[in-house]
Motif scaffolding. Structure first.
Motif, PDB file in Angstrom:
ATOM      1  N   HIS A 121       2.666   3.135  12.829  1.00  0.00           N
ATOM      2  CA  HIS A 121       2.203   4.508  13.097  1.00  0.00           C
ATOM      3  C   HIS A 121       3.339   5.329  13.694  1.00  0.00           C
ATOM      4  CE1 HIS A 121      -1.529   2.231  12.796  1.00  0.00           C
ATOM      5  NE2 HIS A 121      -1.959   3.326  12.219  1.00  0.00           N
ATOM      6  N   ALA A 175       5.066   8.537  11.920  1.00  0.00           N
ATOM      7  CA  ALA A 175       5.105   9.833  12.614  1.00  0.00           C
ATOM      8  C   ALA A 175       6.551  10.323  12.752  1.00  0.00           C
ATOM      9  CB  ALA A 175       4.439   9.695  13.982  1.00  0.00           C
ATOM     10  N   THR A 199       1.064   1.340   5.505  1.00  0.00           N
ATOM     11  CA  THR A 199       0.573   2.170   6.625  1.00  0.00           C
ATOM     12  C   THR A 199       1.595   3.259   6.955  1.00  0.00           C
ATOM     13  OG1 THR A 199      -0.654   0.309   7.495  1.00  0.00           O
ATOM     14  CG2 THR A 199      -0.220   2.095   9.035  1.00  0.00           C
ATOM     15  N   LYS A 214       1.232   6.043   4.561  1.00  0.00           N
ATOM     16  CA  LYS A 214       0.020   6.839   4.814  1.00  0.00           C
ATOM     17  C   LYS A 214       0.248   7.785   5.996  1.00  0.00           C
ATOM     18  CE  LYS A 214      -4.696   7.301   5.133  1.00  0.00           C
ATOM     19  NZ  LYS A 214      -4.751   8.071   6.326  1.00  0.00           N
ATOM     20  N   VAL A 215       0.767   7.247   7.104  1.00  0.00           N
ATOM     21  CA  VAL A 215       0.937   8.057   8.316  1.00  0.00           C
ATOM     22  C   VAL A 215       2.004   9.140   8.084  1.00  0.00           C
ATOM     23  CG1 VAL A 215       1.590   7.992  10.759  1.00  0.00           C
ATOM     24  CG2 VAL A 215       0.222   6.149   9.792  1.00  0.00           C
ATOM     25  N   SER A 274       2.526  10.831   5.573  1.00  0.00           N
ATOM     26  CA  SER A 274       1.976  11.916   4.739  1.00  0.00           C
ATOM     27  C   SER A 274       2.945  12.422   3.679  1.00  0.00           C
ATOM     28  CB  SER A 274       1.580  13.104   5.626  1.00  0.00           C
ATOM     29  OG  SER A 274       0.456  12.791   6.351  1.00  0.00           O
TER      30      SER A 274
END
Ligand SMILES: C[S@@+](CC[C@H](N)C(=O)[O-])C[C@H]1O[C@@H](n2cnc3c(N)ncnc32)[C@H](O)[C@@H]1O
Length: 260
Positions: free
Chosen positions: A108, A112, A138, A141-142, A144
């Motif tokens: 994450h 970010a 993941t 996905k995070v 974006s």
């Protein structure tokens, strides 16, 4: 070494379809999704002649290893855009801006960081190969979509890479909550690499020693340090602000409501 992987989530897949449709082997969409987002994705896949397969939720969960896939996954080949960091830096027509993460382990946080790197014009994110999270599903996905827009380099020896970057003319600026110089006191318009540390121990000793300067983000609360992606966002925003001020490009920030 595997050259393909699964990514998931609408943002991540739409971005990959727009930026690199050829890297998508096929898209898997939940057979029960009939909403606008699903329809938009289907038409984008059709425009780019990308194979789209309808499937059950269970299959998506197995493919992605999570239930948070939003009903969509894609089998993609990993992107390789630059052979080396040197290639990338040689092609730049503006001062280099790199984000170096010394051992970030939480996907994450890496996601970010990539997202803020994209937002503030970072030319590449650099990480060590070992003891750090890579570009997992993941992270895609995070981030974006930022995985597809920000070049990413995993290097064998981070301290050596920092020394090479220094030889190429970059200023290596490390970050630590206890550093004596503060972010607002440094000029950030030259070619530079920001270096941020891991969630648990911060920057390793050799990484710290390879830095030209260490700066802290001033804080007034009771917590000892900020999250690494929050720190990256603050440092990169300040760099972006100083560049905009210098070039006169402006930040496009609306005036405060009570301004006279
Ligand atoms: C969660 S912190 C690491 C905390 C760790 N206990 C340490 O000793 O540094 C993760 C990274 O965020 C950055 N960071 C966090 N707070 C900061 C601050 N106030 N000023 C500058 N960098 C900060 C640093 O790069 C740090 O290595």
């Amino acid at each position: 070494m595997t050259h393909s992987q699964y990514i998931f989530g609408f943002h991540a897949i739409t971005s990959r379809l727009r930026q690199h449709p050829d890297s998508i082997k096929e898209i898997y969409l939940d057979t029960n999704r009939h909403d606008q987002r699903a329809r938009d994705l289907m038409s984008l896949a059709e425009t780019t002649s990308t194979r789209l397969i309808l499937c059950e939720q269970d299959r998506l969960c197995k493919m992605t290893g999570t239930t948070r896939h939003q009903g969509v996954a894609a089998h993609v080949t990993k992107l390789r855009r630059y052979a080396t960091l040197e290639d990338l830096l040689e092609g730049l027509t503006e001062p280099a801006l790199l984000l170096v993460l010394d051992g970030v382990k939480d996907p994450h946080n890496l996601g970010a960081c990539l997202r803020v790197a994209d937002a503030f014009g970072v030319h590449a994110v650099v990480v060590p190969k070992d003891r750090a999270v890579g570009l997992s599903a993941t992270v895609h996905k995070v981030a974006s979509g930022a995985v597809d827009t920000v070049p990413f380099f995993a290097v064998t020896n981070l301290a050596r890479t920092l020394r090479e970057l220094k030889e190429m003319g970059l200023w290596i600026v490390g970050t630590a909550a206890d550093a004596p110089d503060t972010l607002d006191s440094v000029t950030l318009t030259r070619p530079l690499a920001w270096v941020l540390g891991a969630e648990d121990g911060g920057m390793r000793r050799l990484t710290r020693e390879a830095c030209d300067l260490l700066v802290s983000i001033p804080m007034s609360g009771s917590i000892e340090s900020l999250n690494v992606s929050v720190s990256a966002g603050i440092c990169l925003f300040e760099t972006f602000r100083q560049h905009s001020q210098r070039t006169g490009s402006g930040l496009n920030v609306p005036a405060p409501k009570n301004a006279v």
